[in-house]
Scaffold this motif. Structure first.
Motif, PDB file in Angstrom:
ATOM      1  N   GLU A  95       1.034  -0.681  -0.032  1.00 37.84           N
ATOM      2  CA  GLU A  95       0.322   0.183  -0.308  1.00 37.84           C
ATOM      3  C   GLU A  95       0.895   1.402  -0.505  1.00 37.84           C
ATOM      4  N   GLN A  96       2.109   1.273   1.022  1.00 40.08           N
ATOM      5  CA  GLN A  96       3.020   2.624   0.937  1.00 40.08           C
ATOM      6  C   GLN A  96       3.611   2.499  -0.281  1.00 40.08           C
ATOM      7  N   TRP A  99       0.876   3.798  -2.808  1.00 39.09           N
ATOM      8  CA  TRP A  99       0.900   5.710  -2.244  1.00 39.09           C
ATOM      9  C   TRP A  99       1.799   6.292  -3.075  1.00 39.09           C
ATOM     10  N   ASN A 100       3.003   6.000  -2.702  1.00 37.84           N
ATOM     11  CA  ASN A 100       3.908   6.737  -3.333  1.00 37.84           C
ATOM     12  C   ASN A 100       4.168   6.931  -4.737  1.00 37.84           C
ATOM     13  N   ASP A 102       1.630   7.068  -6.753  1.00 37.05           N
ATOM     14  CA  ASP A 102       0.643   7.386  -7.270  1.00 37.05           C
ATOM     15  C   ASP A 102       1.511   9.019  -6.547  1.00 37.05           C
TER      16      ASP A 102
END
Length: 138
Positions: A95-96, A99-100, A102
């Protein structure tokens, strides 16, 4: 539009589906969180299931269907909290990373957005370039 604007548009035009099971769980004090569809790398149960299927295939390939049902029940019951935590930690890492990635993508895309509104600065710049191009062609 950037992603945030598109998401806002989706949220204002789509009505949220209400599921009976969600209402039952809310009534019992639980919060339901939906996982994104088609993203097994964001769903810890997929990692658990892969681990158990691998164990079944590796150690019990010749078992009958009835034996496999019994073995699967045992494997799930023996899957420890520590193993679950490892799967959850792996998903949080994914997920991280998403996120990064994106955020970097949005930043780069914002640099490519072209403003098509007519303003005095851009029109004077354009007329100057046209004049200099005309002078060069003479």
């Amino acid at each position: 539009m950037v992603k945030a604007e598109l998401l806002g548009l989706i949220n204002t035009t789509q009505s949220e589906k209400i599921y009976t099971i969600d209402e039952l769980l809310k009534g019992a004090g639980h919060t339901v969180l939906r996982l994104p569809p088609y993203h097994p790398d964001l769903n810890p149960i997929e990692l658990v299931w892969a681990n158990i299927k691998n164990c079944l295939a590796r150690d019990h390939i010749n078992a009958t269907l009835d034996e496999k049902i019994t073995i699967l029940t045992r494997l799930f019951s023996e899957f420890s909290a520590k193993q679950w935590q490892k799967c959850d930690d792996h998903v949080q890492k994914n997920e991280q990373e998403y996120w990064n990635h994106d955020m970097r993508y949005d930043t780069v895309m914002d640099e490519f957005i072209i403003n098509l509104q007519d303003d005095s600065d851009s029109s004077s710049d354009n007329s100057e370039s046209s004049d200099s191009e005309d002078n060069m062609s003479e």
